[in-house]
Motif scaffolding. Structure first.
Motif, PDB file in Angstrom:
ATOM      1  N   ARG A  83      35.979  70.799  21.767  1.00  0.00           N
ATOM      2  CA  ARG A  83      34.744  71.676  22.933  1.00  0.00           C
ATOM      3  C   ARG A  83      33.828  70.347  23.753  1.00  0.00           C
ATOM      4  O   ARG A  83      34.029  70.357  24.824  1.00  0.00           O
ATOM      5  N   ASP A  84      34.038  69.047  23.150  1.00  0.00           N
ATOM      6  CA  ASP A  84      33.907  67.898  23.344  1.00  0.00           C
ATOM      7  C   ASP A  84      34.437  67.606  24.447  1.00  0.00           C
ATOM      8  O   ASP A  84      35.976  67.028  24.327  1.00  0.00           O
ATOM      9  N   ARG A  85      33.882  67.494  26.131  1.00  0.00           N
ATOM     10  CA  ARG A  85      34.684  67.299  26.722  1.00  0.00           C
ATOM     11  C   ARG A  85      34.454  66.378  27.965  1.00  0.00           C
ATOM     12  O   ARG A  85      32.740  66.513  28.461  1.00  0.00           O
ATOM     13  N   PHE A  86      35.081  65.295  28.555  1.00  0.00           N
ATOM     14  CA  PHE A  86      34.222  63.899  29.720  1.00  0.00           C
ATOM     15  C   PHE A  86      35.552  64.519  30.577  1.00  0.00           C
ATOM     16  O   PHE A  86      36.068  64.193  30.570  1.00  0.00           O
ATOM     17  N   VAL A  87      34.435  65.205  31.601  1.00  0.00           N
ATOM     18  CA  VAL A  87      35.541  65.184  33.280  1.00  0.00           C
ATOM     19  C   VAL A  87      34.152  64.274  34.629  1.00  0.00           C
ATOM     20  O   VAL A  87      33.619  64.303  34.360  1.00  0.00           O
ATOM     21  N   ILE A  88      35.778  63.909  34.597  1.00  0.00           N
ATOM     22  CA  ILE A  88      35.672  62.654  35.836  1.00  0.00           C
ATOM     23  C   ILE A  88      35.722  63.852  37.717  1.00  0.00           C
ATOM     24  O   ILE A  88      36.765  64.193  37.296  1.00  0.00           O
ATOM     25  N   THR A  89      34.581  63.898  38.172  1.00  0.00           N
ATOM     26  CA  THR A  89      34.671  64.252  39.364  1.00  0.00           C
ATOM     27  C   THR A  89      34.958  63.007  40.989  1.00  0.00           C
ATOM     28  O   THR A  89      34.498  62.199  40.279  1.00  0.00           O
ATOM     29  N   ASN A  90      34.935  63.931  42.043  1.00  0.00           N
ATOM     30  CA  ASN A  90      34.671  63.221  42.990  1.00  0.00           C
ATOM     31  C   ASN A  90      33.518  62.691  43.553  1.00  0.00           C
ATOM     32  O   ASN A  90      33.097  61.644  44.117  1.00  0.00           O
ATOM     33  N   MET A  91      32.238  63.233  42.511  1.00  0.00           N
ATOM     34  CA  MET A  91      31.208  63.124  43.051  1.00  0.00           C
ATOM     35  C   MET A  91      30.452  63.084  41.352  1.00  0.00           C
ATOM     36  O   MET A  91      29.169  61.716  42.178  1.00  0.00           O
ATOM     37  N   ARG A  92      30.683  62.831  40.340  1.00  0.00           N
ATOM     38  CA  ARG A  92      30.220  62.454  39.142  1.00  0.00           C
ATOM     39  C   ARG A  92      30.602  62.448  38.323  1.00  0.00           C
ATOM     40  O   ARG A  92      32.011  62.782  38.197  1.00  0.00           O
ATOM     41  N   VAL A  93      30.455  61.957  36.570  1.00  0.00           N
ATOM     42  CA  VAL A  93      30.986  62.138  35.446  1.00  0.00           C
ATOM     43  C   VAL A  93      30.583  62.709  34.402  1.00  0.00           C
ATOM     44  O   VAL A  93      28.561  62.929  35.099  1.00  0.00           O
ATOM     45  N   PHE A  94      30.760  63.857  33.749  1.00  0.00           N
ATOM     46  CA  PHE A  94      29.686  64.775  33.055  1.00  0.00           C
ATOM     47  C   PHE A  94      30.488  64.954  31.823  1.00  0.00           C
ATOM     48  O   PHE A  94      31.915  65.089  31.614  1.00  0.00           O
ATOM     49  N   ALA A 136      20.670  52.543  34.878  1.00  0.00           N
ATOM     50  CA  ALA A 136      19.901  52.552  35.482  1.00  0.00           C
ATOM     51  C   ALA A 136      18.911  53.044  34.205  1.00  0.00           C
ATOM     52  O   ALA A 136      18.041  52.092  33.662  1.00  0.00           O
ATOM     53  N   ALA A 137      19.606  54.288  34.326  1.00  0.00           N
ATOM     54  CA  ALA A 137      18.577  54.749  33.058  1.00  0.00           C
ATOM     55  C   ALA A 137      19.107  54.369  31.381  1.00  0.00           C
ATOM     56  O   ALA A 137      19.922  55.081  31.467  1.00  0.00           O
ATOM     57  N   GLN A 138      18.527  53.631  30.662  1.00  0.00           N
ATOM     58  CA  GLN A 138      18.945  53.224  29.486  1.00  0.00           C
ATOM     59  C   GLN A 138      19.872  54.579  28.786  1.00  0.00           C
ATOM     60  O   GLN A 138      20.643  54.398  27.176  1.00  0.00           O
ATOM     61  N   GLU A 139      18.601  55.064  29.017  1.00  0.00           N
ATOM     62  CA  GLU A 139      18.264  56.326  27.694  1.00  0.00           C
ATOM     63  C   GLU A 139      18.918  57.913  28.499  1.00  0.00           C
ATOM     64  O   GLU A 139      18.580  58.475  28.708  1.00  0.00           O
ATOM     65  N   GLN A 140      20.525  57.799  28.065  1.00  0.00           N
ATOM     66  CA  GLN A 140      21.559  59.479  28.303  1.00  0.00           C
ATOM     67  C   GLN A 140      22.337  59.648  27.596  1.00  0.00           C
ATOM     68  O   GLN A 140      22.623  58.846  26.800  1.00  0.00           O
ATOM     69  N   GLY A 141      22.242  61.174  27.853  1.00  0.00           N
ATOM     70  CA  GLY A 141      23.059  61.598  27.129  1.00  0.00           C
ATOM     71  C   GLY A 141      24.682  61.271  27.037  1.00  0.00           C
ATOM     72  O   GLY A 141      25.600  61.788  26.447  1.00  0.00           O
ATOM     73  N   LEU A 142      25.277  60.540  28.200  1.00  0.00           N
ATOM     74  CA  LEU A 142      26.677  60.419  28.849  1.00  0.00           C
ATOM     75  C   LEU A 142      26.842  58.385  28.128  1.00  0.00           C
ATOM     76  O   LEU A 142      27.952  57.532  29.149  1.00  0.00           O
ATOM     77  N   ARG A 143      26.075  57.513  27.817  1.00  0.00           N
ATOM     78  CA  ARG A 143      26.484  56.246  27.436  1.00  0.00           C
ATOM     79  C   ARG A 143      27.650  56.598  26.308  1.00  0.00           C
ATOM     80  O   ARG A 143      28.269  55.436  26.797  1.00  0.00           O
ATOM     81  N   ASP A 144      27.941  57.083  25.660  1.00  0.00           N
ATOM     82  CA  ASP A 144      28.912  56.575  24.275  1.00  0.00           C
ATOM     83  C   ASP A 144      29.808  57.640  24.595  1.00  0.00           C
ATOM     84  O   ASP A 144      29.665  58.801  23.936  1.00  0.00           O
ATOM     85  N   ILE A 145      31.040  57.431  24.633  1.00  0.00           N
ATOM     86  CA  ILE A 145      32.026  57.924  25.063  1.00  0.00           C
ATOM     87  C   ILE A 145      33.339  57.848  24.230  1.00  0.00           C
ATOM     88  O   ILE A 145      33.917  57.030  24.480  1.00  0.00           O
ATOM     89  N   LYS A 146      33.473  58.786  22.770  1.00  0.00           N
ATOM     90  CA  LYS A 146      34.450  58.115  21.567  1.00  0.00           C
ATOM     91  C   LYS A 146      35.890  58.780  21.803  1.00  0.00           C
ATOM     92  O   LYS A 146      35.920  59.380  22.350  1.00  0.00           O
ATOM     93  N   TYR A 147      36.870  58.473  21.716  1.00  0.00           N
ATOM     94  CA  TYR A 147      38.278  58.887  21.303  1.00  0.00           C
ATOM     95  C   TYR A 147      38.606  59.130  21.976  1.00  0.00           C
ATOM     96  O   TYR A 147      39.111  60.315  22.807  1.00  0.00           O
ATOM     97  N   VAL A 148      39.154  58.328  23.634  1.00  0.00           N
ATOM     98  CA  VAL A 148      39.196  58.485  24.778  1.00  0.00           C
ATOM     99  C   VAL A 148      40.863  57.890  24.861  1.00  0.00           C
ATOM    100  O   VAL A 148      41.027  56.744  24.412  1.00  0.00           O
ATOM    101  N   GLY A 149      42.003  59.186  25.002  1.00  0.00           N
ATOM    102  CA  GLY A 149      42.951  58.099  25.143  1.00  0.00           C
ATOM    103  C   GLY A 149      43.490  57.992  26.657  1.00  0.00           C
ATOM    104  O   GLY A 149      42.347  58.125  27.291  1.00  0.00           O
TER     105      GLY A 149
END
Length: 174
Positions: A83-94, A136-149
């Protein structure tokens, strides 16, 4: 839709800004290496179940309880990774993750200052790496994304999207 597809689907489509023209460029699931621990735990539980008939009855119940707990923990870890997904869109990453409760961390492309791709030795051999986003905001929930193929390809796709959005300035031909 099957049970496992239902459990493993974080439903990223509901987080897209379709009215604004947002489209998914890449949806990143974890590399198979992230599932090694749940696999080892499942194997240990199976071994305990196979061994339980060959031990004393007074001890066999303990084997069964430990095997059940190992299977439960392995299933939880596997579903957490699915259920852990990293998504790249044309406007943002989430990133969307979570089993019972869901957490969403979003970063617009304009806030991405730096992307570090870390590839340990075993990651280079097996084809995975870890992303570290700096903003610019150092503390965010998107800092580390692990095990990216295929981390190099994914890094290039993020750089391509940022470049196409015009956030880094025009390209100057040499």
């Amino acid at each position: 839709m099957g049970f496992f597809a239902w459990v493993g689907d974080p439903k990223i489509g509901k987080h897209l800004l379709r009215e604004e023209g947002e489209v998914v460029v890449d949806e990143v699931c974890h590399h198979w290496v992230a599932y090694v621990r749940p696999g080892i735990e499942t194997l240990g539980a199976v071994l305990l179940l196979v061994a339980s008939p060959f031990v004393n009855v007074n001890v066999a119940w303990l084997f069964l309880v430990v095997a059940f707990l190992l299977l439960l923990h392995a299933a939880w870890c596997a579903v957490r990774e699915i259920r852990d997904r990293f998504v790249i869109t044309n406007m943002r990453v989430f990133r969307v993750h979570g089993v019972l409760s869901q957490h969403l961390a979003t970063m617009p492309l304009s806030r991405i200052l730096d992307i570090s791709v870390k590839k340990p030795l075993h990651g280079r051999l097996l084809g995975f790496g870890h992303f570290c986003f700096e903003s610019a905001a150092q503390e965010q929930g998107l800092r580390d994304i692990k095990y990216v193929g295929r981390p190099d390809e994914r890094d290039l796709s993020i750089q391509r999207v940022v470049q196409r959005s015009g956030l880094r300035g025009p390209r100057v031909p040499n």
